[in-house]
Design an enzyme around this catalytic site. Structure first.
Site, PDB file in Angstrom:
ATOM      1  N   GLY A   1      28.339  30.187  42.107  1.00 14.90           N
ATOM      2  CA  GLY A   1      27.051  30.802  42.424  1.00 14.90           C
ATOM      3  C   GLY A   1      26.404  31.660  41.370  1.00 14.90           C
ATOM      4  O   GLY A   1      25.277  32.115  41.563  1.00 14.90           O
TER       5      GLY A   1
ATOM      6  N   GLU B   1      34.800  28.953  41.441  1.00 11.89           N
ATOM      7  CA  GLU B   1      34.290  27.575  41.381  1.00 11.89           C
ATOM      8  C   GLU B   1      32.916  27.532  40.716  1.00 11.89           C
ATOM      9  O   GLU B   1      31.929  27.165  41.345  1.00 11.89           O
ATOM     10  CB  GLU B   1      34.176  27.018  42.803  1.00 11.89           C
TER      11      GLU B   1
ATOM     12  N   ARG C   1      26.886  25.610  38.045  1.00  8.74           N
ATOM     13  CA  ARG C   1      25.660  25.806  37.272  1.00  8.74           C
ATOM     14  C   ARG C   1      25.877  26.632  36.005  1.00  8.74           C
ATOM     15  O   ARG C   1      25.376  26.294  34.936  1.00  8.74           O
ATOM     16  CB  ARG C   1      24.649  26.524  38.176  1.00  8.74           C
TER      17      ARG C   1
ATOM     18  N   ARG D   1      15.060  18.883  41.119  1.00  5.51           N
ATOM     19  CA  ARG D   1      15.019  20.306  41.472  1.00  5.51           C
ATOM     20  C   ARG D   1      13.600  20.832  41.760  1.00  5.51           C
ATOM     21  O   ARG D   1      13.411  21.540  42.739  1.00  5.51           O
ATOM     22  CB  ARG D   1      15.721  21.167  40.414  1.00  5.51           C
TER      23      ARG D   1
ATOM     24  N   CYS E   1       5.740   7.604  43.206  1.00  2.00           N
ATOM     25  CA  CYS E   1       4.698   7.583  44.237  1.00  2.00           C
ATOM     26  C   CYS E   1       4.937   8.626  45.312  1.00  2.00           C
ATOM     27  O   CYS E   1       5.189   8.290  46.476  1.00  2.00           O
ATOM     28  CB  CYS E   1       4.652   6.210  44.881  1.00  2.00           C
TER      29      CYS E   1
ATOM     30  N   TYR F   1      22.866  20.031  38.075  1.00  2.00           N
ATOM     31  CA  TYR F   1      22.114  19.459  39.178  1.00  2.00           C
ATOM     32  C   TYR F   1      20.859  18.719  38.676  1.00  2.00           C
ATOM     33  O   TYR F   1      19.814  18.737  39.313  1.00  2.00           O
ATOM     34  CB  TYR F   1      21.755  20.539  40.213  1.00  2.00           C
TER      35      TYR F   1
END
Ligand code: LLP
Length: 425
Positions: free
Chosen positions: A241, A289, A292, A328, A358, A387
């Site tokens: 996080g 863990e 990012r 994102r 589209c 991500y």
């Protein structure tokens, strides 16, 4: 120093001009910096080593599971946080040791549980009463003992985007406070379950340490309660996080400065130091863990302008890079800095920079003030190492981008652009 930087008005990835890589491999193109990944990993890992705490640093491989990146971090000694059987396969194939693989997720299938038990991974993070029972049954059938950590939902607001907050009552993750003791009691009685730890991951892109402090207090109280019941908590898993900077990553006189609601960013070192300080009092083996924070700023996505269109109320810069390449912005209204590969004194304008897909939500940047762009200009979408590719898709039967890894004065293609023939497999 960041390994993506501007020199003489041009964007570089380590020793290479991004423009040259984009020309050689085409766009859209993900470009990663090996040395930035290593720098990030070491910045998190070294304070843990120095702390003399017993720990496992499990890379959340969902952030970026390119095989070369997986190998790189496995070689550095990282463990893996996995969220599916597919990720277990990748972790295993690319060098992660069984005793450093931890399996999280609210919806593990029976097949995935069996696979992970056979692989003898060190931990299952359990997210419901029913799950612990099913793991126990499958472990019994196989004649093995499953090591589990119970994931709590401490009902803490991580102050991040609602789609990436995970530790609040209304989220599907973890077990609510009201049920948690009951789950420990039940698990304790199961002969094929060894309760080794407690897990908490309250969300992603957390830039403020207060929610962490709150979570640690909650965990401290919980540890006391469950240890009083006779559970031997050996692992304290704090999840990932750590937030990263998305705005004003690169500054330059031709790049407009963006107002940022986040005033101060803790460095990775500061983040981890504060977590170590908070957790060391419990004298448990620590698991983290990070996803990012290891890879986000080590990647960019290079794209090219196809057309400029002046609408009645807006000007659109239409590019070859869409929501299927980078989800994102459309999924979380996420901000990514856009940097033209050749910075020029052409003045700025406010435009919507959109992709070819589209969907109205297919944009890279809305109402963005940027240097005047023209057909053929190339640009980089910054901070897309996490991500980015891992959330990419074939929507509109578009081909997933190629990926290149730069390492000082070397670079190589680490995944080819998808081919049309691959679309019908
Ligand atoms: N551990 C668990 C149990 C997780 O669910 C996650 C991320 C992590 C660790 C790694 O978190 P990180 O250090 O990367 O913040 N796609 C979203 C982020 C989703 C995060 C999912 N879980 C985005 O692009 O912002």
């Amino acid at each position: 120093m960041n390994h993506f930087y501007i020199k003489d008005n041009r964007l570089y990835a380590e020793n290479f001009l991004v423009e040259d890589l984009a020309k050689e491999f085409g766009t859209p193109l993900y470009i990663y910096s090996k040395n930035q990944i290593l720098k990030n990993y070491r910045e998190i890992n070294q304070p843990l080593v120095n702390s003399k705490l017993d720990f496992i640093n499990c890379y959340a491989i969902k952030a970026n599971s390119n095989p070369e990146i997986l190998k790189l971090l496995a070689e550095e000694g990282a463990g893996a946080e996995i969220a599916s059987g597919g990720e277990l396969y990748l972790a295993h194939k690319f060098g992660y040791l069984r005793n450093k693989i931890t399996f999280t997720g609210v919806g593990k299938t029976d097949e995935e549980i069996e696979y992970a038990l056979k692989e003898n991974i060190f931990n299952f993070t359990v997210e419901s009463m029913q799950e612990v029972k099913v793991i126990s049954e499958i472990a019994h059938k196989l004649g093995v003992i499953a090591r589990v950590s119970i994931r709590v939902n401490p009902d803490i607001d991580a102050k991040t985007h609602p789609y990436i907050t995970t530790g609040m009552k209304e989220n599907k993750f973890g077990i609510d406070s009201k049920d948690i003791i009951e789950v420990f009691k039940t698990a304790l009685k199961m002969p094929n379950i060894d309760v080794i730890g407690i897990h908490s991951h309250i969300g992603s892109q957390i830039t403020d340490v207060d929610p962490y402090i709150e979570a640690v207090k909650y965990l401290g109280d919980l540890i006391k309660k469950v240890e009083a019941m006779g559970v031997n908590i050996r692992y304290l898993n704090f999840g990932g996080g750590f937030g990263v900077r998305y705005k004003n990553v690169l500054t330059h006189r031709y790049i407009p400065f963006e107002e940022d609601e986040i005033k101060e960013y803790a460095s990775l070192g500061d983040h981890i130091e504060s977590v170590i300080k908070l957790l060391s009092v419990y004298n448990k083996k620590l698991v983290i863990e990070p996803g990012r924070s290891l890879v986000a700023n080590a990647g960019i996505l290079a794209g090219k302008v196809l057309f400029i269109k002046q609408g009645e109320v807006k000007k659109f810069v239409i590019t070859d890079t869409g929501m299927n390449d980078l989800m994102r912005p459309c999924l979380y209204q996420a901000y990514h800095q856009l940097v033209p590969l050749n910075l020029k004194d052409t003045g700025t304008e406010t435009v919507d920079i959109v992709g070819p897909v589209c969907e109205t939500s297919d944009f890279l940047a809305a109402k963005r003030c940027i240097q005047r762009l023209e057909r053929g200009d190339r640009f980089a979408v910054m901070t897309t190492g996490a991500y980015g590719y891992s959330l990419s898709s074939n929507y509109n039967a578009r081909l997933r981008p190629a990926e290149v890894l730069v390492d000082g004065d070397k670079y190589r293609l680490i995944r080819e652009r998808e081919k049309v023939e691959e679309l019908h497999y």
